[in-house]
Design a protein around this motif. Structure first.
Motif, PDB file in Angstrom:
ATOM      1  N   ARG A 161      43.299  19.626  41.671  1.00 40.30           N
ATOM      2  CA  ARG A 161      43.713  19.041  40.405  1.00 40.30           C
ATOM      3  C   ARG A 161      44.538  17.775  40.629  1.00 40.30           C
ATOM      4  O   ARG A 161      45.273  17.683  41.604  1.00 40.30           O
ATOM      5  CB  ARG A 161      44.571  20.068  39.647  1.00 40.30           C
ATOM      6  CG  ARG A 161      44.837  19.613  38.245  1.00 40.30           C
ATOM      7  CD  ARG A 161      45.767  20.496  37.451  1.00 40.30           C
ATOM      8  NE  ARG A 161      46.053  21.809  37.927  1.00 40.30           N
ATOM      9  CZ  ARG A 161      46.021  22.911  37.168  1.00 40.30           C
ATOM     10  NH1 ARG A 161      45.634  22.828  35.910  1.00 40.30           N
ATOM     11  NH2 ARG A 161      46.360  24.063  37.651  1.00 40.30           N
ATOM     12  N   ARG A 163      40.788  20.812  36.720  1.00 38.78           N
ATOM     13  CA  ARG A 163      40.236  21.597  37.828  1.00 38.78           C
ATOM     14  C   ARG A 163      41.305  22.555  38.364  1.00 38.78           C
ATOM     15  O   ARG A 163      42.493  22.312  38.251  1.00 38.78           O
ATOM     16  CB  ARG A 163      39.711  20.660  38.919  1.00 38.78           C
ATOM     17  CG  ARG A 163      38.643  19.740  38.349  1.00 38.78           C
ATOM     18  CD  ARG A 163      38.220  18.687  39.325  1.00 38.78           C
ATOM     19  NE  ARG A 163      37.037  19.074  40.070  1.00 38.78           N
ATOM     20  CZ  ARG A 163      36.963  19.122  41.385  1.00 38.78           C
ATOM     21  NH1 ARG A 163      37.999  18.801  42.114  1.00 38.78           N
ATOM     22  NH2 ARG A 163      35.856  19.476  41.984  1.00 38.78           N
ATOM     23  N   ARG A 164      40.830  23.664  38.914  1.00 31.25           N
ATOM     24  CA  ARG A 164      41.748  24.706  39.360  1.00 31.25           C
ATOM     25  C   ARG A 164      41.581  24.975  40.846  1.00 31.25           C
ATOM     26  O   ARG A 164      40.564  24.643  41.431  1.00 31.25           O
ATOM     27  CB  ARG A 164      41.478  26.013  38.604  1.00 31.25           C
ATOM     28  CG  ARG A 164      41.871  25.947  37.167  1.00 31.25           C
ATOM     29  CD  ARG A 164      41.356  27.159  36.402  1.00 31.25           C
ATOM     30  NE  ARG A 164      41.701  27.029  34.990  1.00 31.25           N
ATOM     31  CZ  ARG A 164      42.927  27.238  34.511  1.00 31.25           C
ATOM     32  NH1 ARG A 164      43.892  27.652  35.308  1.00 31.25           N
ATOM     33  NH2 ARG A 164      43.173  27.074  33.224  1.00 31.25           N
ATOM     34  N   HIS A 212      41.512  14.327  37.471  1.00 29.10           N
ATOM     35  CA  HIS A 212      40.908  15.663  37.447  1.00 29.10           C
ATOM     36  C   HIS A 212      41.964  16.660  36.980  1.00 29.10           C
ATOM     37  O   HIS A 212      42.509  17.416  37.769  1.00 29.10           O
ATOM     38  CB  HIS A 212      40.389  16.031  38.836  1.00 29.10           C
ATOM     39  CG  HIS A 212      39.326  15.100  39.328  1.00 29.10           C
ATOM     40  ND1 HIS A 212      38.016  15.209  38.937  1.00 29.10           N
ATOM     41  CD2 HIS A 212      39.391  14.024  40.144  1.00 29.10           C
ATOM     42  CE1 HIS A 212      37.307  14.244  39.510  1.00 29.10           C
ATOM     43  NE2 HIS A 212      38.115  13.510  40.240  1.00 29.10           N
ATOM     44  N   SER A 213      42.261  16.629  35.657  1.00 25.56           N
ATOM     45  CA  SER A 213      43.392  17.409  35.165  1.00 25.56           C
ATOM     46  C   SER A 213      43.025  18.876  34.912  1.00 25.56           C
ATOM     47  O   SER A 213      43.897  19.732  34.877  1.00 25.56           O
ATOM     48  CB  SER A 213      43.935  16.772  33.886  1.00 25.56           C
ATOM     49  OG  SER A 213      42.889  16.665  32.938  1.00 25.56           O
ATOM     50  N   ARG A 217      46.920  15.495  37.942  1.00 22.41           N
ATOM     51  CA  ARG A 217      47.338  15.345  36.541  1.00 22.41           C
ATOM     52  C   ARG A 217      47.755  13.915  36.222  1.00 22.41           C
ATOM     53  O   ARG A 217      48.072  13.600  35.092  1.00 22.41           O
ATOM     54  CB  ARG A 217      48.502  16.291  36.247  1.00 22.41           C
ATOM     55  CG  ARG A 217      48.066  17.732  36.110  1.00 22.41           C
ATOM     56  CD  ARG A 217      49.060  18.470  35.224  1.00 22.41           C
ATOM     57  NE  ARG A 217      48.604  19.799  34.886  1.00 22.41           N
ATOM     58  CZ  ARG A 217      49.204  20.913  35.309  1.00 22.41           C
ATOM     59  NH1 ARG A 217      50.257  20.835  36.100  1.00 22.41           N
ATOM     60  NH2 ARG A 217      48.737  22.090  34.936  1.00 22.41           N
TER      61      ARG A 217
END
Ligand SMILES: [Zn+2]
Ligand SMILES: [Zn+2]
Ligand SMILES: [Zn+2]
Length: 469
Positions: free
Chosen positions: A169, A158-159, A155-156, A171
């Motif tokens: 997140r 998402r904030r 889930h790179s 990465r």
């Protein structure tokens, strides 16, 4: 004996550790091998174990069977275990799980392959014409119960952070064997109750989908719902499998026959394209609710939107071959629950859950099963008994009666070829048998010999397959 490479996979690592254990136990095994070497009837015992393919946990029986001529009473065939070593005969354990008995699981895998294949291309009593019927390989999944780590890019994009202060997140690019795959990004956000309720209702979700499939086909064809079975019959063979996150999903071969089953031609409007579209809408329209309870309120149980369906009929542009699909389905049926993060054995007491050799996520799922097992509205789901399978209490492979042959028929066919205990009376014969249980399993020396036999049998089958190809 082949030594498993411990770097291959978690399964290979376990097998390697088991191999080390076997080496450590060598003195005991050696003593046992000496005993076996002196055992009267060793040759016949080896023959027995060979006949059952080197089964890892044979069942021993004692007894006799006698077949007589109905009219004259003459004995046509008589067998007793009295003359066998130790007065007993070894039969297969029949376990479908590769981790428990490699030999019997290979047999089961072969049976599943033939069962699924016959439903796709005919044979084993199914007409060859079924290969011209619309046939689809579909995958139906559970919905999301919260973000989990996934293979490849995670889930790179998402904030922010969740209510528990954890980042949304990830990465990391996860390798395929990364143990984090399937674990939630935040266990406190994860909907464990929804997840267990879904698994526990998976058999009903499948039935609801099948009923919808008929209704949606009727709508597409402009036929009354009550009349649709006069036009088509839908049949399926499906396997239930665990995803890494522990949710059940279904792989299914779905076929449309004419009104009289496999031998009748489906109407022209029943196309593969229509079947694919109808599978999608039928799954999307399932409206199933868990029994309402003060423990969790009202819960709807929808299918997820990760839907897949592939045509299997070559002239409809199918990408998968019949053989590939049959092999794929067969492979899944021999996976043990343990390989998917569940357990092969029931949990006797909730105190044991925290000590289980599983991920925190799977322990949380089992703990949720146990808690929901105390909810009166869910008593019928028997969740204490099914906590080890994460709430799912269905079978691994299920199929419609009309899809193809049965395991029972495949086993009977094999037994007819092998003779031994198989008895099938005609009107001219009558058979009387009496069997009783006389023990099970191998001593350490016997286990080693059986393993060698099982590997030999597997190797000669590979060679025979290679020679045919
Ligand atoms: Zn076995
Ligand atoms: Zn991740
Ligand atoms: Zn959270």
């Amino acid at each position: 004996m082949t030594i498993p490479n411990p770097y291959d996979s978690p399964t290979a690592r376990r097998a390697f550790l088991a191999h080390l254990d076997r080496l450590a136990a060598l003195t005991e095994t050696e003593q046992d091998l000496v005993r076996l070497g002196q055992m009267p009837g060793l040759g016949r015992w080896l023959e027995q174990i060979h006949n059952i393919g080197g089964c890892a946990h044979p069942i021993y029986i004692t007894g006799h069977t006698t077949t007589r001529d109905t009219i004259t009473g003459d004995v046509l065939r008589h067998y007793t275990t009295r003359d066998e070593p130790g007065g007993r005969l070894a039969i297969r354990c029949g376990n479908r799980r590769a981790g428990l008995c490699p030999s019997c699981s290979r047999l089961y895998q072969g049976d599943t392959f033939h069962l699924v294949r016959a439903g796709l291309i005919g044979g084993k009593g199914i007409p060859d014409d079924v290969r011209t019927h619309p046939r689809v390989f579909a995958t139906l999944t559970a919905p999301s119960f919260g973000p989990v780590h996934r293979a490849g890019t995670c889930h790179s994009n998402r904030r922010g952070r969740c209510a528990h202060g954890r980042t949304r997140r990830c990465r990391t690019v996860h390798a395929d064997d990364d143990p984090r795959i399937g674990q939630p990004l935040c266990a406190d956000c994860y909907d464990y109750v929804g997840h267990v309720l879904w698994n526990a209702h998976a058999p009903r979700l499948w039935n609801a989908f099948c009923i919808n499939l008929y209704h949606h086909l009727a709508a597409a064809a402009g036929v009354k719902r009550s009349r649709i079975r006069k036009h088509v019959r839908i049949c399926a063979a499906k396997v239930a499998e665990y995803q890494a996150r522990g949710a059940i999903h279904f792989h299914a071969v779905i076929r449309i026959d004419g009104p009289d089953g496999p031998g009748s031609t489906p109407p022209a409007w029943a196309t593969t394209g229509l079947l694919i579209e109808t599978i999608r809408t039928a799954a999307g329209a399932v409206r199933l609710f868990a029994p309402p309870s003060s423990a969790y309120g009202e819960r709807q149980l929808p299918y997820g939107d990760q839907f897949e369906a592939h045509a299997l009929r070559a002239d409809a542009g199918g990408t998968l071959t019949d053989e590939q699909v049959a092999a794929y389905v067969a492979k899944y049926t021999t996976k043990s629950a343990h390989e998917s993060g569940a357990l092969d054995h029931r949990i006797g007491h909730p105190d044991r859950i925290s000590h289980l050799p599983l991920t925190a996520h799977h322990r949380a799922l089992i703990g949720t099963c146990w808690r929901l097992g105390n909810v009166p509205e869910l008593a019928h789901l028997n969740l204490h008994a099914w906590a080890h399978t994460l709430g799912y209490r269905g079978h691994c492979l299920t199929k419609s009666r009309t899809y193809s042959t049965t395991y029972t028929e495949l086993r009977a066919e094999r037994a007819r070829h092998q003779g031994a205990l198989y008895t099938h009376d005609t009107e001219d014969t009558v058979t009387a048998s009496a069997w009783s249980y006389a023990g099970s399993g191998h001593t350490p020396g016997e286990a080693l010999i059986a393993l060698g036999i099982a590997e030999n049998v597997a190797r000669s089958r590979e060679l025979a397959r290679g020679a045919r190809a």
